[in-house]
Scaffold this motif. Sequence first.
Motif, PDB file in Angstrom:
ATOM      1  N   UNK A  61       0.839  -1.241  -0.058  1.00 10.68           N
ATOM      2  CA  UNK A  61      -0.009   0.235   0.064  1.00 10.68           C
ATOM      3  C   UNK A  61       0.835   1.186  -0.064  1.00 10.68           C
ATOM      4  N   UNK A  62       2.121   1.133   0.665  1.00  9.40           N
ATOM      5  CA  UNK A  62       2.879   2.122   0.525  1.00  9.40           C
ATOM      6  C   UNK A  62       3.198   2.936  -0.775  1.00  9.40           C
ATOM      7  N   UNK A  63       3.524   1.788  -1.685  1.00 11.52           N
ATOM      8  CA  UNK A  63       3.707   2.066  -3.195  1.00 11.52           C
ATOM      9  C   UNK A  63       2.327   2.729  -3.988  1.00 11.52           C
ATOM     10  N   UNK A  64       1.410   1.898  -3.408  1.00  9.34           N
ATOM     11  CA  UNK A  64       0.229   2.455  -4.192  1.00  9.34           C
ATOM     12  C   UNK A  64      -0.114   3.805  -3.905  1.00  9.34           C
ATOM     13  N   UNK A  92      -6.904  -5.975  11.937  1.00  7.09           N
ATOM     14  CA  UNK A  92      -5.270  -5.877  11.912  1.00  7.09           C
ATOM     15  C   UNK A  92      -4.851  -5.399  10.575  1.00  7.09           C
ATOM     16  N   UNK A  93      -5.648  -5.939   9.424  1.00 11.52           N
ATOM     17  CA  UNK A  93      -5.664  -5.260   8.047  1.00 11.52           C
ATOM     18  C   UNK A  93      -5.787  -3.694   8.094  1.00 11.52           C
ATOM     19  N   UNK A  94      -6.897  -3.469   8.852  1.00 10.27           N
ATOM     20  CA  UNK A  94      -7.128  -1.889   9.026  1.00 10.27           C
ATOM     21  C   UNK A  94      -6.093  -1.015   9.897  1.00 10.27           C
ATOM     22  N   UNK A  95      -5.533  -1.730  10.578  1.00 12.25           N
ATOM     23  CA  UNK A  95      -4.512  -1.046  11.438  1.00 12.25           C
ATOM     24  C   UNK A  95      -3.129  -0.876  10.468  1.00 12.25           C
ATOM     25  N   UNK A  96      -2.754  -1.846   9.585  1.00 10.39           N
ATOM     26  CA  UNK A  96      -1.763  -1.740   8.562  1.00 10.39           C
ATOM     27  C   UNK A  96      -2.230  -0.635   7.515  1.00 10.39           C
ATOM     28  N   UNK A  97      -3.279  -0.631   7.238  1.00 12.24           N
ATOM     29  CA  UNK A  97      -3.751   0.696   6.271  1.00 12.24           C
ATOM     30  C   UNK A  97      -3.679   1.952   6.921  1.00 12.24           C
ATOM     31  N   UNK A 101      -1.396   5.412   5.729  1.00  7.11           N
ATOM     32  CA  UNK A 101      -2.108   6.598   5.464  1.00  7.11           C
ATOM     33  C   UNK A 101      -1.340   7.774   6.511  1.00  7.11           C
ATOM     34  N   UNK A 102      -1.389   7.124   7.667  1.00  7.84           N
ATOM     35  CA  UNK A 102      -0.614   8.166   8.497  1.00  7.84           C
ATOM     36  C   UNK A 102       0.967   8.592   8.181  1.00  7.84           C
ATOM     37  N   UNK A 103       1.791   7.666   7.637  1.00  9.14           N
ATOM     38  CA  UNK A 103       3.039   7.987   7.049  1.00  9.14           C
ATOM     39  C   UNK A 103       2.906   9.050   5.969  1.00  9.14           C
ATOM     40  N   UNK A 104       1.787   9.224   5.210  1.00  7.11           N
ATOM     41  CA  UNK A 104       1.597  10.325   4.350  1.00  7.11           C
ATOM     42  C   UNK A 104       0.791  11.150   4.838  1.00  7.11           C
TER      43      UNK A 104
END
Length: 194
Positions: A61-64, A92-97, A101-104
């Motif tokens: 997702x980072x790349x997307x 768990x998947x929600x948290x990774x998403x 998003x927070x990184x961006x």
Amino acid sequence: MTKRKPAEVLRILSIDTSLSSPGFAVVEIRNRKPKLVAVDHVKPRGDEPYVLRTKHIESWLHLFVRQHRPFDVIVREGFNAKFESSNYPVFSAWASVDRVLYDFGYVIVEKSISPTTVKRLMTDQTRKVTKQQVEDGVRKFIELPVGFAFKKDDESDAVGIALSWALENGLIDDVIEREKKPKAKSKRKKTKKE
């Protein structure tokens, strides 16, 4: 959400979150017309532990997000299960998403859209709706290139989430022929006035 001028473009990132195959779509709205900018999914290996699968989703997702940003709106499908065995993988998947998003610099502030709402808005039905029926509804709303095929139903679901959000917020026109439901009669008994 602030009111936008009709000619202004609204860019939506929509997310169909799961641990097995989350789908992501970027849809732009211009002059009440939705346009698909990007759609994809990621498929972590099912035999790996949750922590590794969520890391796979996060890396992909980072790349997307980096490729398709900026976004004006980020919306995801809601999820509510009765059993921990169902909740844990999805959240768990929600948290990774959320971490990506927070990184961006993004945070999801829009209310999640329920699967039932997506089915109703894409098909005018809520019961026994197939993934194919949702995709058929999506295709009525958005012009896709000739021969375009979604690789998985997670992709068409992600587009349906974006379109449902846009419909609920009055940003696109409804193209589904909806049944006019008769008003329910009151079950209250009339009393005699004495």
